[in-house]
Write a protein that holds these residues in place. Structure first.
Motif, PDB file in Angstrom:
ATOM      1  N   ALA A  79       0.819  -1.225   0.000  1.00 33.61           N
ATOM      2  CA  ALA A  79       0.000   0.000   0.000  1.00 33.61           C
ATOM      3  C   ALA A  79       0.846   1.264   0.000  1.00 33.61           C
ATOM      4  O   ALA A  79       0.324   2.359   0.145  1.00 33.61           O
ATOM      5  CB  ALA A  79      -0.899  -0.009   1.237  1.00 33.61           C
ATOM      6  N   ILE A  80       2.153   1.104  -0.184  1.00 33.77           N
ATOM      7  CA  ILE A  80       3.052   2.237   0.077  1.00 33.77           C
ATOM      8  C   ILE A  80       2.802   3.417  -0.867  1.00 33.77           C
ATOM      9  O   ILE A  80       2.872   4.564  -0.453  1.00 33.77           O
ATOM     10  CB  ILE A  80       4.530   1.762   0.071  1.00 33.77           C
ATOM     11  N   ARG A  81       2.499   3.111  -2.132  1.00 37.38           N
ATOM     12  CA  ARG A  81       2.196   4.186  -3.091  1.00 37.38           C
ATOM     13  C   ARG A  81       0.971   3.803  -3.921  1.00 37.38           C
ATOM     14  O   ARG A  81       0.658   2.623  -4.039  1.00 37.38           O
ATOM     15  CB  ARG A  81       3.408   4.422  -4.016  1.00 37.38           C
ATOM     16  N   GLU A  82       0.370   4.813  -4.521  1.00 37.43           N
ATOM     17  CA  GLU A  82      -0.865   4.599  -5.280  1.00 37.43           C
ATOM     18  C   GLU A  82      -0.687   3.557  -6.402  1.00 37.43           C
ATOM     19  O   GLU A  82      -1.562   2.748  -6.651  1.00 37.43           O
ATOM     20  CB  GLU A  82      -1.328   5.943  -5.868  1.00 37.43           C
ATOM     21  N   THR A 191       5.051  11.549   8.132  1.00 33.69           N
ATOM     22  CA  THR A 191       3.710  12.062   7.793  1.00 33.69           C
ATOM     23  C   THR A 191       3.161  11.552   6.454  1.00 33.69           C
ATOM     24  O   THR A 191       1.973  11.655   6.200  1.00 33.69           O
ATOM     25  CB  THR A 191       3.708  13.598   7.765  1.00 33.69           C
ATOM     26  N   TYR A 192       4.062  11.047   5.586  1.00 33.97           N
ATOM     27  CA  TYR A 192       3.628  10.579   4.262  1.00 33.97           C
ATOM     28  C   TYR A 192       3.319   9.086   4.263  1.00 33.97           C
ATOM     29  O   TYR A 192       2.819   8.545   3.277  1.00 33.97           O
ATOM     30  CB  TYR A 192       4.753  10.826   3.226  1.00 33.97           C
ATOM     31  N   CYS A 193       3.628   8.405   5.364  1.00 36.74           N
ATOM     32  CA  CYS A 193       3.754   6.942   5.298  1.00 36.74           C
ATOM     33  C   CYS A 193       2.551   6.199   5.877  1.00 36.74           C
ATOM     34  O   CYS A 193       2.055   6.509   6.960  1.00 36.74           O
ATOM     35  CB  CYS A 193       5.030   6.521   6.016  1.00 36.74           C
ATOM     36  N   LEU A 292      17.148   8.782   3.248  1.00 38.58           N
ATOM     37  CA  LEU A 292      17.309  10.224   3.436  1.00 38.58           C
ATOM     38  C   LEU A 292      15.938  10.898   3.327  1.00 38.58           C
ATOM     39  O   LEU A 292      15.618  11.788   4.100  1.00 38.58           O
ATOM     40  CB  LEU A 292      18.270  10.760   2.352  1.00 38.58           C
ATOM     41  N   GLN A 293      15.182  10.537   2.346  1.00 35.76           N
ATOM     42  CA  GLN A 293      13.840  11.059   1.993  1.00 35.76           C
ATOM     43  C   GLN A 293      13.906  12.461   1.401  1.00 35.76           C
ATOM     44  O   GLN A 293      13.337  12.721   0.364  1.00 35.76           O
ATOM     45  CB  GLN A 293      12.845  11.011   3.170  1.00 35.76           C
ATOM     46  N   SER A 294      14.621  13.388   2.074  1.00 34.79           N
ATOM     47  CA  SER A 294      14.779  14.727   1.493  1.00 34.79           C
ATOM     48  C   SER A 294      16.029  15.355   2.099  1.00 34.79           C
ATOM     49  O   SER A 294      16.442  14.988   3.198  1.00 34.79           O
ATOM     50  CB  SER A 294      13.568  15.595   1.816  1.00 34.79           C
ATOM     51  N   THR A 330      20.123   4.557  -0.276  1.00 34.93           N
ATOM     52  CA  THR A 330      19.124   5.412   0.369  1.00 34.93           C
ATOM     53  C   THR A 330      17.783   5.375  -0.350  1.00 34.93           C
ATOM     54  O   THR A 330      17.671   4.803  -1.454  1.00 34.93           O
ATOM     55  CB  THR A 330      19.665   6.859   0.444  1.00 34.93           C
ATOM     56  N   ASP A 331      16.780   5.973   0.275  1.00 30.15           N
ATOM     57  CA  ASP A 331      15.467   6.200  -0.354  1.00 30.15           C
ATOM     58  C   ASP A 331      15.235   7.704  -0.392  1.00 30.15           C
ATOM     59  O   ASP A 331      15.524   8.389   0.600  1.00 30.15           O
ATOM     60  CB  ASP A 331      14.327   5.610   0.507  1.00 30.15           C
ATOM     61  N   ILE A 332      14.717   8.190  -1.499  1.00 27.86           N
ATOM     62  CA  ILE A 332      14.439   9.622  -1.613  1.00 27.86           C
ATOM     63  C   ILE A 332      13.050   9.826  -2.224  1.00 27.86           C
ATOM     64  O   ILE A 332      12.683   9.162  -3.199  1.00 27.86           O
ATOM     65  CB  ILE A 332      15.500  10.325  -2.496  1.00 27.86           C
ATOM     66  N   THR A 361      14.259   5.905  -5.663  1.00 24.99           N
ATOM     67  CA  THR A 361      13.686   7.244  -5.721  1.00 24.99           C
ATOM     68  C   THR A 361      12.205   7.163  -6.076  1.00 24.99           C
ATOM     69  O   THR A 361      11.806   6.319  -6.889  1.00 24.99           O
ATOM     70  CB  THR A 361      14.420   8.068  -6.792  1.00 24.99           C
ATOM     71  N   PHE A 362      11.418   8.018  -5.466  1.00 25.67           N
ATOM     72  CA  PHE A 362       9.967   7.942  -5.647  1.00 25.67           C
ATOM     73  C   PHE A 362       9.365   9.323  -5.777  1.00 25.67           C
ATOM     74  O   PHE A 362       9.856  10.272  -5.166  1.00 25.67           O
ATOM     75  CB  PHE A 362       9.305   7.276  -4.430  1.00 25.67           C
ATOM     76  N   ILE A 363       8.274   9.389  -6.528  1.00 28.34           N
ATOM     77  CA  ILE A 363       7.455  10.598  -6.496  1.00 28.34           C
ATOM     78  C   ILE A 363       6.490  10.442  -5.336  1.00 28.34           C
ATOM     79  O   ILE A 363       5.901   9.360  -5.156  1.00 28.34           O
ATOM     80  CB  ILE A 363       6.687  10.774  -7.821  1.00 28.34           C
ATOM     81  N   TYR A 364       6.341  11.482  -4.550  1.00 29.76           N
ATOM     82  CA  TYR A 364       5.428  11.448  -3.408  1.00 29.76           C
ATOM     83  C   TYR A 364       4.028  11.032  -3.859  1.00 29.76           C
ATOM     84  O   TYR A 364       3.507  11.525  -4.852  1.00 29.76           O
ATOM     85  CB  TYR A 364       5.365  12.826  -2.740  1.00 29.76           C
ATOM     86  N   SER A 365       3.452  10.117  -3.104  1.00 31.10           N
ATOM     87  CA  SER A 365       2.121   9.620  -3.426  1.00 31.10           C
ATOM     88  C   SER A 365       1.247   9.782  -2.176  1.00 31.10           C
ATOM     89  O   SER A 365       1.564   9.212  -1.130  1.00 31.10           O
ATOM     90  CB  SER A 365       2.268   8.145  -3.821  1.00 31.10           C
ATOM     91  N   PRO A 366       0.191  10.598  -2.258  1.00 30.23           N
ATOM     92  CA  PRO A 366      -0.631  10.823  -1.060  1.00 30.23           C
ATOM     93  C   PRO A 366      -1.352   9.552  -0.629  1.00 30.23           C
ATOM     94  O   PRO A 366      -1.975   8.889  -1.465  1.00 30.23           O
ATOM     95  CB  PRO A 366      -1.640  11.893  -1.506  1.00 30.23           C
ATOM     96  N   ARG A 367      -1.241   9.213   0.630  1.00 26.56           N
ATOM     97  CA  ARG A 367      -1.903   8.017   1.145  1.00 26.56           C
ATOM     98  C   ARG A 367      -3.032   8.431   2.076  1.00 26.56           C
ATOM     99  O   ARG A 367      -2.788   9.161   3.054  1.00 26.56           O
ATOM    100  CB  ARG A 367      -0.916   7.094   1.905  1.00 26.56           C
ATOM    101  N   GLU A 368      -4.222   7.926   1.804  1.00 32.05           N
ATOM    102  CA  GLU A 368      -5.399   8.331   2.562  1.00 32.05           C
ATOM    103  C   GLU A 368      -5.212   8.099   4.068  1.00 32.05           C
ATOM    104  O   GLU A 368      -4.762   7.034   4.480  1.00 32.05           O
ATOM    105  CB  GLU A 368      -6.593   7.497   2.066  1.00 32.05           C
TER     106      GLU A 368
HETATM  107  N1  5AD Z   1       4.995   8.342  -1.395  1.00 32.74           N
HETATM  108  C1  5AD Z   1       6.170   8.074  -2.000  1.00 32.74           C
HETATM  109  N2  5AD Z   1       7.128   7.305  -1.452  1.00 32.74           N
HETATM  110  C2  5AD Z   1       6.885   6.785  -0.232  1.00 32.74           C
HETATM  111  N3  5AD Z   1       7.628   5.995   0.563  1.00 32.74           N
HETATM  112  C3  5AD Z   1       6.933   5.741   1.682  1.00 32.74           C
HETATM  113  N4  5AD Z   1       5.737   6.339   1.637  1.00 32.74           N
HETATM  114  C4  5AD Z   1       5.685   7.011   0.451  1.00 32.74           C
HETATM  115  C5  5AD Z   1       4.712   7.827  -0.175  1.00 32.74           C
HETATM  116  N5  5AD Z   1       3.550   8.112   0.412  1.00 32.74           N
HETATM  117  C6  5AD Z   1       8.983   5.573   0.227  1.00 32.74           C
HETATM  118  C7  5AD Z   1       9.983   6.051   1.272  1.00 32.74           C
HETATM  119  C8  5AD Z   1      10.313   4.782   2.013  1.00 32.74           C
HETATM  120  C9  5AD Z   1      10.193   3.750   0.922  1.00 32.74           C
HETATM  121  C10 5AD Z   1      10.043   2.347   1.372  1.00 32.74           C
HETATM  122  O1  5AD Z   1       9.048   4.163   0.194  1.00 32.74           O
HETATM  123  O2  5AD Z   1      11.120   6.552   0.601  1.00 32.74           O
HETATM  124  O3  5AD Z   1      11.606   4.796   2.589  1.00 32.74           O
END
Ligand code: 5AD
Ligand code: SF4
Length: 474
Positions: A79-82, A191-193, A292-294, A330-332, A361-368
């Motif tokens: 469920a981590i990203r959309e 807060t994003y997780c 790192l995330q950011s 790392t994760d970003i 690396t990931f684009i931020y994905s809003p999680r409900e």
């Molecule tokens: N959107 C994007 N990336 C996310 N991660 C966790 N939640 C989100 C989200 N809502 C990424 C973080 C985490 C990795 C497992 O997934 O970078 O370390």
């Protein structure tokens, strides 16, 4: 029927976590029926799938890798990203289609997506052909749910985490490397997780059963264990025993198993003592995944990460100094709500400083339900995608640069199996977790062997076994 509830999942209760054992006596009610299991997401999910497979085989099922052949499909979801959702619902379409041809096909969904209120309701309302939905806290209920399956859909998902199970049996995918859960859940609430909601509060296993599990794996011939948890280096903080991750690492190292890895560490929980233990024992691999995330303090604060750019860099340099051979990945996340170009440049700055061996690396994905999903975002998807591309280009330059250093060198590689695409080759990993394809290692599967690197690429390296007489690890 138990449906998940987000409010409840958010709560952290004082309920004492108990140690329990699982039931393993089941009738072989599904003798020679075939199951197809598809796993999405992280190592934790893959390891959960190894537990699921064990239950299914106790019921008499045999595994198939062809969906069309199966009598039971289990989707272990993420469920981590959309896009994880989209993939599962896409696949579910295929299963639905198959069920039209095979009405007796049983479809079961488990894992993190099942724990989401919205998803469970959607399955209930729009996907009646799904027979069973189970959650991350009650994997061990699956056999019962299958044995007692009714015509109607069965949904059993609990919002509040269960107890810690010991002596779990697995059908492990490998007989060379093994995952070992050391803790479940996460209390960090970045807060994003979504993880603290889908996996519940942090529950560490006691130290002794973990050490015993590693000892048993070693006796069975396993060469490597990976200690698993969402936040491994917070291990023990929820227990009254007084030990922590460095104590566990040291005890696991003393079992003498050849390779020890651990994922994932949170920078906030990293202590000097942990670094010392990693440096001290040769069988603890010099590899740390340190999200790192950011790189922007402003964004890190909004993410609830509990460290600043400076603090991350200080930790990074300390690790590099104390463990010179270490590789750090790392994760970003890019495009967190309202991330500015300046914020993004701070992230690139950290990448330039740390020169990570690789990065997810990931684009931020809003999680409900997560706090970040309520922030109004002014960054367009095009901007986010463009940042991701720039970030990836930079990350890949450093991966390649780091790998190039290894060309001509001889490195120890644990050989894991045949290369899927080219069966004449085998693949394995260095102590620093670099993927190596070896042209002539057919007889070395399961062994740690010296390999000379012939060519470095961004995501893997080619190598050949060192012939006798060549200097080892030069
Ligand atoms: N959107 C994007 N990336 C996310 N991660 C966790 N939640 C989100 C989200 N809502 C990424 C973080 C985490 C990795 C497992 O997934 O970078 O370390
Ligand atoms: Fe999610 Fe990891 Fe933060 Fe826990 S520490 S909330 S699993 S990103």
């Amino acid at each position: 029927m138990h449906l998940p509830n987000l409010e409840e999942a958010r709560k952290r209760t004082d309920k004492k976590v108990e140690e329990k054992t699982v039931e393993y006596q089941y009738p072989k009610a599904f003798l020679n029926k075939k199951y197809f299991l598809r796993t999405y997401g992280c190592q934790m999910n893959m390891h959960d799938s190894e537990e699921i497979k064990k239950y299914l085989e106790l019921l008499g099922f045999v595994e198939t890798t062809t969906l069309e052949e199966s009598d039971l499909v289990v989707l272990n979801t993420c469920a981590i990203r959309e896009n994880a959702h989209e993939k599962v619902f896409g696949y579910l379409g295929r299963c639905k289609h198959l069920k039209r041809e095979k009405p007796d096909l049983i479809i079961a969904i488990g894992g993190c997506m099942s724990q989401e209120e919205g998803v469970a309701n959607e399955i209930k309302e729009k996907h009646p052909y799904v027979d069973i939905v189970f959650g991350t806290h009650n994997i061990s209920d699956l056999p019962k749910m299958l044995l007692e399956k009714k015509e109607k859909q069965t949904i059993e998902v609990y919002s509040i985490e269960g107890d810690v199970y010991e002596q779990i049996e697995y059908k492990r995918d490998s007989n060379i490397t093994a995952w070992v859960n050391i803790m479940y859940g996460c209390d960090k609430f970045c807060t994003y997780c979504i993880v603290p909601y889908t996996r519940g509060k942090q529950r560490s296993r006691k130290l002794e059963p973990i050490v015993k599990e590693v000892e048993e794996l070693k006796q069975k011939g396993y060469k490597e264990v990976t200690l698993l948890g969402q936040n491994v280096n917070a291990y023990g903080k929820d227990l009254e025993e007084g030990y922590d991750f460095k104590d566990l690492l040291e005890r696991v190292a003393k079992t003498g198993i050849e390779r020890i890895r651990f994922v994932t560490s949170h920078p906030w929980d990293f202590t000097d003592e942990m670094i010392e233990v990693i440096a001290k024992y040769d069988n603890i691999m010099p590899y740390i995944h340190l999200p790192l995330q950011s790189g922007s303090d402003r964004i890190l604060k909004l993410m609830g990460r509990r460290y600043t750019k400076e603090e991350y860099l200080t930790l990074f340099h300390k690790i590099k100094e104390k463990i010179p051979s270490v590789s750090v990945t790392t994760d970003i996340i890019v495009g967190f709500p309202n991330e500015t170009e300046e914020d993004f440049l701070e992230t690139l700055d950290v990448v330039n400083t740390c020169q990570f061996d690789s990065a997810f690396t990931f684009i931020y994905s809003p999680r409900e339900g997560t706090p970040a999903s309520r922030i109004k975002d002014n960054v367009t998807i095009e901007e986010k995608e463009e940042r991701l591309q720039r970030l990836n280009a930079l990350v890949n330059t450093y991966s390649l640069k780091k790998n190039k250093v290894l060309e001509g060198k001889i490195v120890p590689v644990l050989v894991l199996g045949e290369n899927e695409k080219d069966k004449t080759k085998v693949y394995g990993y260095t102590d620093t977790m670099k993927l190596i394809n070896i042209s002539n290692g057919k007889d070395c599967i399961g062994q740690i062997v010296p390999v000379k690197i012939t060519e470095a690429k961004s995501f893997s390296l080619d190598g050949e076994l060192v012939s006798e007489g060549e200097e080892i690890y030069g």
